[in-house]
Design a protein around this motif. Structure first.
Motif, PDB file in Angstrom:
ATOM      1  N   SER A  17       0.995   5.576   3.934  1.00  7.03           N
ATOM      2  CA  SER A  17       1.445   4.719   2.840  1.00  7.03           C
ATOM      3  C   SER A  17       2.757   5.224   2.277  1.00  7.03           C
ATOM      4  CB  SER A  17       0.398   4.676   1.728  1.00  7.03           C
ATOM      5  OG  SER A  17       0.357   5.916   1.056  1.00  7.03           O
ATOM      6  N   ASP A  18       3.455   4.315   1.634  1.00  4.20           N
ATOM      7  CA  ASP A  18       4.641   4.634   0.847  1.00  4.20           C
ATOM      8  C   ASP A  18       4.373   4.104  -0.542  1.00  4.20           C
ATOM      9  OD1 ASP A  18       6.241   5.730   2.943  1.00  4.20           O
ATOM     10  OD2 ASP A  18       6.527   3.698   3.686  1.00  4.20           O
ATOM     11  N   SER A  19       4.814   4.832  -1.541  1.00  2.00           N
ATOM     12  CA  SER A  19       4.547   4.361  -2.893  1.00  2.00           C
ATOM     13  C   SER A  19       5.837   4.021  -3.612  1.00  2.00           C
ATOM     14  CB  SER A  19       3.781   5.411  -3.689  1.00  2.00           C
ATOM     15  OG  SER A  19       4.576   6.556  -3.862  1.00  2.00           O
ATOM     16  N   VAL A  20       5.746   2.974  -4.383  1.00  2.00           N
ATOM     17  CA  VAL A  20       6.801   2.580  -5.298  1.00  2.00           C
ATOM     18  C   VAL A  20       6.071   2.328  -6.602  1.00  2.00           C
ATOM     19  CG1 VAL A  20       8.545   0.869  -5.845  1.00  2.00           C
ATOM     20  CG2 VAL A  20       8.138   1.496  -3.456  1.00  2.00           C
ATOM     21  N   SER A  21       6.361   3.154  -7.619  1.00  2.00           N
ATOM     22  CA  SER A  21       5.616   3.102  -8.866  1.00  2.00           C
ATOM     23  C   SER A  21       4.146   3.360  -8.542  1.00  2.00           C
ATOM     24  CB  SER A  21       5.834   1.748  -9.540  1.00  2.00           C
ATOM     25  OG  SER A  21       5.168   1.687 -10.759  1.00  2.00           O
ATOM     26  N   GLN A  22       3.252   2.496  -9.009  1.00  2.00           N
ATOM     27  CA  GLN A  22       1.834   2.658  -8.685  1.00  2.00           C
ATOM     28  C   GLN A  22       1.418   1.697  -7.581  1.00  2.00           C
ATOM     29  OE1 GLN A  22       0.087   2.288 -12.649  1.00  2.00           O
ATOM     30  NE2 GLN A  22      -0.650   4.370 -12.413  1.00  2.00           N
ATOM     31  N   SER A  23       2.355   0.993  -6.995  1.00  2.00           N
ATOM     32  CA  SER A  23       2.052   0.098  -5.893  1.00  2.00           C
ATOM     33  C   SER A  23       2.093   0.886  -4.596  1.00  2.00           C
ATOM     34  CB  SER A  23       3.067  -1.045  -5.823  1.00  2.00           C
ATOM     35  OG  SER A  23       2.996  -1.826  -6.984  1.00  2.00           O
ATOM     36  N   ARG A  24       1.248   0.546  -3.674  1.00  2.00           N
ATOM     37  CA  ARG A  24       1.164   1.239  -2.387  1.00  2.00           C
ATOM     38  C   ARG A  24       1.342   0.236  -1.258  1.00  2.00           C
ATOM     39  NH1 ARG A  24       1.191   6.688  -3.630  1.00  2.00           N
ATOM     40  NH2 ARG A  24      -0.158   7.007  -5.389  1.00  2.00           N
ATOM     41  N   TYR A  25       2.012   0.692  -0.219  1.00  2.00           N
ATOM     42  CA  TYR A  25       2.213  -0.094   0.991  1.00  2.00           C
ATOM     43  C   TYR A  25       1.663   0.733   2.132  1.00  2.00           C
ATOM     44  CZ  TYR A  25       5.409  -2.419  -2.158  1.00  2.00           C
ATOM     45  OH  TYR A  25       5.939  -3.071  -3.238  1.00  2.00           O
ATOM     46  N   GLY A  26       0.670   0.197   2.834  1.00  2.00           N
ATOM     47  CA  GLY A  26       0.017   1.022   3.832  1.00  2.00           C
ATOM     48  C   GLY A  26      -0.138   0.351   5.183  1.00  2.00           C
ATOM     49  N   THR A  27      -0.225   1.180   6.201  1.00  2.00           N
ATOM     50  CA  THR A  27      -0.552   0.762   7.553  1.00  2.00           C
ATOM     51  C   THR A  27      -1.799   1.534   7.961  1.00  2.00           C
ATOM     52  OG1 THR A  27       1.775   0.421   8.075  1.00  2.00           O
ATOM     53  CG2 THR A  27       0.259   0.636   9.936  1.00  2.00           C
ATOM     54  N   ILE A  28      -2.831   0.799   8.332  1.00  2.00           N
ATOM     55  CA  ILE A  28      -4.086   1.434   8.706  1.00  2.00           C
ATOM     56  C   ILE A  28      -4.465   0.972  10.107  1.00  2.00           C
ATOM     57  CG2 ILE A  28      -6.530   1.763   8.148  1.00  2.00           C
ATOM     58  CD1 ILE A  28      -4.440   0.443   5.395  1.00  2.00           C
ATOM     59  N   ALA A  48     -13.579   1.244   1.010  1.00  2.00           N
ATOM     60  CA  ALA A  48     -13.461   2.683   1.255  1.00  2.00           C
ATOM     61  C   ALA A  48     -12.699   3.379   0.130  1.00  2.00           C
ATOM     62  CB  ALA A  48     -12.785   2.938   2.593  1.00  2.00           C
ATOM     63  N   LEU A  49     -11.710   2.701  -0.425  1.00  2.00           N
ATOM     64  CA  LEU A  49     -10.924   3.295  -1.513  1.00  2.00           C
ATOM     65  C   LEU A  49     -11.695   3.303  -2.829  1.00  2.00           C
ATOM     66  CD1 LEU A  49      -7.419   1.818  -0.688  1.00  2.00           C
ATOM     67  CD2 LEU A  49      -8.142   4.196  -0.465  1.00  2.00           C
ATOM     68  N   GLY A  50     -12.634   2.404  -2.979  1.00  2.00           N
ATOM     69  CA  GLY A  50     -13.524   2.380  -4.140  1.00  2.00           C
ATOM     70  C   GLY A  50     -12.819   2.464  -5.479  1.00  2.00           C
ATOM     71  N   ASP A  51     -13.180   3.460  -6.274  1.00  2.00           N
ATOM     72  CA  ASP A  51     -12.663   3.599  -7.639  1.00  2.00           C
ATOM     73  C   ASP A  51     -11.176   3.916  -7.698  1.00  2.00           C
ATOM     74  OD1 ASP A  51     -15.073   2.976  -8.798  1.00  2.00           O
ATOM     75  OD2 ASP A  51     -15.714   5.065  -8.991  1.00  2.00           O
ATOM     76  N   LYS A  52     -10.596   4.396  -6.593  1.00  2.00           N
ATOM     77  CA  LYS A  52      -9.145   4.662  -6.592  1.00  2.00           C
ATOM     78  C   LYS A  52      -8.361   3.372  -6.871  1.00  2.00           C
ATOM     79  CE  LYS A  52      -9.327   8.516  -3.378  1.00  2.00           C
ATOM     80  NZ  LYS A  52      -8.753   9.650  -4.025  1.00  2.00           N
ATOM     81  N   MET A  53      -8.934   2.234  -6.479  1.00  2.00           N
ATOM     82  CA  MET A  53      -8.273   0.959  -6.735  1.00  2.00           C
ATOM     83  C   MET A  53      -8.283   0.609  -8.215  1.00  2.00           C
ATOM     84  SD  MET A  53      -6.910  -0.194  -4.019  1.00  2.00           S
ATOM     85  CE  MET A  53      -6.418  -1.750  -4.721  1.00  2.00           C
ATOM     86  N   LYS A  54      -9.184   1.197  -8.960  1.00  2.00           N
ATOM     87  CA  LYS A  54      -9.269   0.928 -10.395  1.00  2.00           C
ATOM     88  C   LYS A  54      -8.418   1.885 -11.214  1.00  2.00           C
ATOM     89  CE  LYS A  54     -13.954  -0.828 -10.009  1.00  2.00           C
ATOM     90  NZ  LYS A  54     -15.361  -0.582 -10.274  1.00  2.00           N
ATOM     91  N   SER A  55      -8.212   3.100 -10.680  1.00  2.00           N
ATOM     92  CA  SER A  55      -7.545   4.108 -11.502  1.00  2.00           C
ATOM     93  C   SER A  55      -6.220   4.596 -10.930  1.00  2.00           C
ATOM     94  CB  SER A  55      -8.475   5.304 -11.712  1.00  2.00           C
ATOM     95  OG  SER A  55      -8.848   5.847 -10.462  1.00  2.00           O
ATOM     96  N   GLU A  56      -6.173   4.974  -9.670  1.00  2.00           N
ATOM     97  CA  GLU A  56      -4.984   5.610  -9.104  1.00  2.00           C
ATOM     98  C   GLU A  56      -4.008   4.630  -8.453  1.00  2.00           C
ATOM     99  OE1 GLU A  56      -5.948   8.949  -6.570  1.00  2.00           O
ATOM    100  OE2 GLU A  56      -7.819   9.233  -7.669  1.00  2.00           O
ATOM    101  N   ILE A  57      -4.517   3.524  -7.974  1.00  2.00           N
ATOM    102  CA  ILE A  57      -3.671   2.576  -7.233  1.00  2.00           C
ATOM    103  C   ILE A  57      -3.625   1.262  -7.991  1.00  2.00           C
ATOM    104  CG2 ILE A  57      -3.354   1.343  -5.057  1.00  2.00           C
ATOM    105  CD1 ILE A  57      -4.996   3.617  -3.734  1.00  2.00           C
ATOM    106  N   HIS A  58      -2.433   0.871  -8.418  1.00  2.00           N
ATOM    107  CA  HIS A  58      -2.258  -0.370  -9.166  1.00  2.00           C
ATOM    108  C   HIS A  58      -2.341  -1.572  -8.235  1.00  2.00           C
ATOM    109  CE1 HIS A  58      -0.698  -3.285 -11.984  1.00  2.00           C
ATOM    110  NE2 HIS A  58       0.271  -3.567 -11.140  1.00  2.00           N
ATOM    111  N   ALA A  59      -1.676  -1.487  -7.097  1.00  2.00           N
ATOM    112  CA  ALA A  59      -1.665  -2.589  -6.130  1.00  2.00           C
ATOM    113  C   ALA A  59      -1.545  -1.997  -4.733  1.00  2.00           C
ATOM    114  CB  ALA A  59      -0.498  -3.523  -6.409  1.00  2.00           C
TER     115      ALA A  59
END
Length: 75
Positions: A17-28, A48-59
């Protein structure tokens, strides 16, 4: 930055992933995606990301591939 998705089944798969602010762009890339449409693949990642989507990852914007699809892209 590389993410390891919290599941033993993902251990040999490519997750980046690459991050810009709290947004993430990923290749899986995962063999677990075989036979699933893109919506189901994305749901697997979000689960799989679970709670990280609520707290650590904005988008999260992602591209998901099976190993076969990934290898075709690289050639």
């Amino acid at each position: 930055t590389a993410y390891e998705i919290a599941s033993g089944d993902w251990s040999s798969d490519v997750c980046s992933s690459d991050s810009v602010s709290q947004s993430r762009y990923g290749t899986i890339v995962s063999s677990l995606f075989e036979g699933l449409n893109r919506v189901k693949q994305h749901q697997m990642v979000f689960n799989a990301l679970g709670d990280k989507m609520k707290s650590e990852i904005h988008a999260l914007s992602m591209k998901t591939y099976t190993p076969h699809e990934w290898n075709q892209l690289k050639t």
